[in-house]
Scaffold this motif. Structure first.
Motif, PDB file in Angstrom:
ATOM      1  N   SER A  32      10.054 -38.522 -77.864  1.00 39.40           N
ATOM      2  CA  SER A  32      11.160 -38.019 -78.678  1.00 39.40           C
ATOM      3  C   SER A  32      10.764 -37.981 -80.155  1.00 39.40           C
ATOM      4  CB  SER A  32      12.407 -38.880 -78.479  1.00 39.40           C
ATOM      5  OG  SER A  32      12.143 -40.228 -78.822  1.00 39.40           O
ATOM      6  N   ALA A  33       9.806 -38.805 -80.549  1.00 41.14           N
ATOM      7  CA  ALA A  33       9.316 -38.803 -81.921  1.00 41.14           C
ATOM      8  C   ALA A  33       7.852 -39.221 -81.920  1.00 41.14           C
ATOM      9  CB  ALA A  33      10.121 -39.748 -82.811  1.00 41.14           C
ATOM     10  N   SER A 100      11.092 -41.525 -74.188  1.00 41.61           N
ATOM     11  CA  SER A 100      12.458 -41.149 -73.843  1.00 41.61           C
ATOM     12  C   SER A 100      13.339 -42.352 -73.531  1.00 41.61           C
ATOM     13  CB  SER A 100      12.445 -40.180 -72.664  1.00 41.61           C
ATOM     14  OG  SER A 100      11.758 -40.750 -71.569  1.00 41.61           O
ATOM     15  N   ASP A 101      12.737 -43.515 -73.274  1.00 39.94           N
ATOM     16  CA  ASP A 101      13.500 -44.759 -73.085  1.00 39.94           C
ATOM     17  C   ASP A 101      13.668 -45.514 -74.384  1.00 39.94           C
ATOM     18  OD1 ASP A 101      11.789 -45.200 -69.960  1.00 39.94           O
ATOM     19  OD2 ASP A 101      13.800 -44.405 -70.312  1.00 39.94           O
TER      20      ASP A 101
END
Length: 116
Positions: A32-33, A100-101
């Motif tokens: 995500s980053a 993503s977690d």
């Protein structure tokens, strides 16, 4: 297990340039980053630049207009082009990825020293 392998650090004179690279062990789209932090002796680790799955990169105010973060999707690599380097940019630079977690993953760090 995510592996982030950094390269490109070194010694550079004030006003010079360096490019750091971070190769991930899996698709960078899984994060995500993804970006870079740095830590100077006696200081806290701080964000330098990061990019997200979509949208433009985010930069610390201190590096805007001097640093550029880019991605190579085929090589699962991000590059941090650093220009107009100053002694205050001296630090250990760490590649960082958030999955993503929302788990953080870090590289081993690469030293950047700006000195005449």
């Amino acid at each position: 297990q995510v592996q982030l392998v950094e390269s490109g650090g070194g010694l550079v004179q004030p006003g010079g340039s360096l490019t750091l690279s971070c190769a991930a062990s899996r698709s960078i789209f899984s994060f995500s980053a993804l970006g870079w932090y740095r830590q100077a002796p006696g200081k806290q680790r701080e964000l330098v630049a990061e990019l997200f799955r979509y949208g433009s990169p985010n930069y610390a105010d201190s590096v805007k207009a001097r640093f550029t973060l880019s991605r190579d999707n085929f090589k699962n690599t991000v590059h941090l082009q650093m220009g107009s380097l100053q002694p205050e940019d001296t630090a250990t630079y760490y590649c960082h990825a958030r999955d993503s977690d929302n788990n953080s993953h870090w590289g081993q760090g690469t030293q950047v020293t700006v000195s005449s």
